[in-house]
Design a protein around this motif. Sequence first.
Motif, PDB file in Angstrom:
ATOM      1  N   LEU A 127      -2.227   6.101   8.532  1.00 27.27           N
ATOM      2  CA  LEU A 127      -1.425   5.561   9.618  1.00 27.27           C
ATOM      3  C   LEU A 127      -0.346   4.680   9.014  1.00 27.27           C
ATOM      4  O   LEU A 127      -0.641   3.753   8.263  1.00 27.27           O
ATOM      5  N   GLU A 135       2.675   1.939   8.586  1.00 22.62           N
ATOM      6  CA  GLU A 135       2.689   0.509   8.876  1.00 22.62           C
ATOM      7  C   GLU A 135       3.125   0.215  10.318  1.00 22.62           C
ATOM      8  O   GLU A 135       2.713  -0.774  10.903  1.00 22.62           O
ATOM      9  N   VAL A 165       2.317   1.808  12.979  1.00 23.67           N
ATOM     10  CA  VAL A 165       1.290   2.171  13.954  1.00 23.67           C
ATOM     11  C   VAL A 165       0.488   0.910  14.280  1.00 23.67           C
ATOM     12  O   VAL A 165      -0.065   0.275  13.384  1.00 23.67           O
ATOM     13  N   ARG A 179      -2.312  -1.755  15.197  1.00 27.96           N
ATOM     14  CA  ARG A 179      -3.736  -1.844  14.862  1.00 27.96           C
ATOM     15  C   ARG A 179      -4.655  -1.377  15.998  1.00 27.96           C
ATOM     16  O   ARG A 179      -5.652  -0.715  15.741  1.00 27.96           O
ATOM     17  N   HIS A 239      -5.247   2.248  15.779  1.00 27.61           N
ATOM     18  CA  HIS A 239      -6.171   2.583  14.686  1.00 27.61           C
ATOM     19  C   HIS A 239      -7.611   2.413  15.151  1.00 27.61           C
ATOM     20  O   HIS A 239      -8.467   3.275  14.907  1.00 27.61           O
ATOM     21  N   HIS A 278      -5.497   2.847   7.860  1.00 29.05           N
ATOM     22  CA  HIS A 278      -4.238   2.171   8.183  1.00 29.05           C
ATOM     23  C   HIS A 278      -3.630   1.654   6.884  1.00 29.05           C
ATOM     24  O   HIS A 278      -4.321   1.082   6.043  1.00 29.05           O
ATOM     25  N   ASP A 302      -4.437  -1.694   5.492  1.00 26.39           N
ATOM     26  CA  ASP A 302      -5.752  -1.925   4.895  1.00 26.39           C
ATOM     27  C   ASP A 302      -5.815  -1.530   3.426  1.00 26.39           C
ATOM     28  O   ASP A 302      -6.851  -1.676   2.785  1.00 26.39           O
TER      29      ASP A 302
END
Length: 151
Positions: free
Chosen positions: A5, A7, A9, A11, A14, A28, A31
């Motif tokens: 995913l 940056e 997108v 949280r 996710h 993500h 992470d």
Amino acid sequence: MRLLLDENVPRPLHQVLTTFILGHEIVHLLDLPGWSGTRDEKLYPRAAADGFHAVLTNDGRQMERPREVAAIAASGLHRIEYPHKHPGLIGMGIAIATVAAALPTALALLETADRQQLITLRAVDPTVAARLRVVDPACAPPKHWPDASQP
């Protein structure tokens, strides 16, 4: 399938995806230590080198930038885009619904694809054809897509 995913997108999206889409690794970018702020020209080759199969983004202008398009093409990764045009909670709800309705179909299609695909998740709709648009760049290359026949 291993899905990165981007940056951009949110949280919460996710969290929703990892709750109901099973059998796929959904990561993500935020992470991954040291990945935050990676420009798209570097992101796609880095994601490919790290074993990802596809990138989910809401950057609709990405395909208008020649260097980014070249990086996407060279990476061989599938690109999945979804619209996120409305602000606030309503916009988040529309984005989550759009992705939730179409992403499972897109992932199933990509698992059997024999070459790179570009997918746009379009809407919440009961018919698959209305939920997503698939472009095979080998058959219908988008603007700025490198010509594979050129050295």
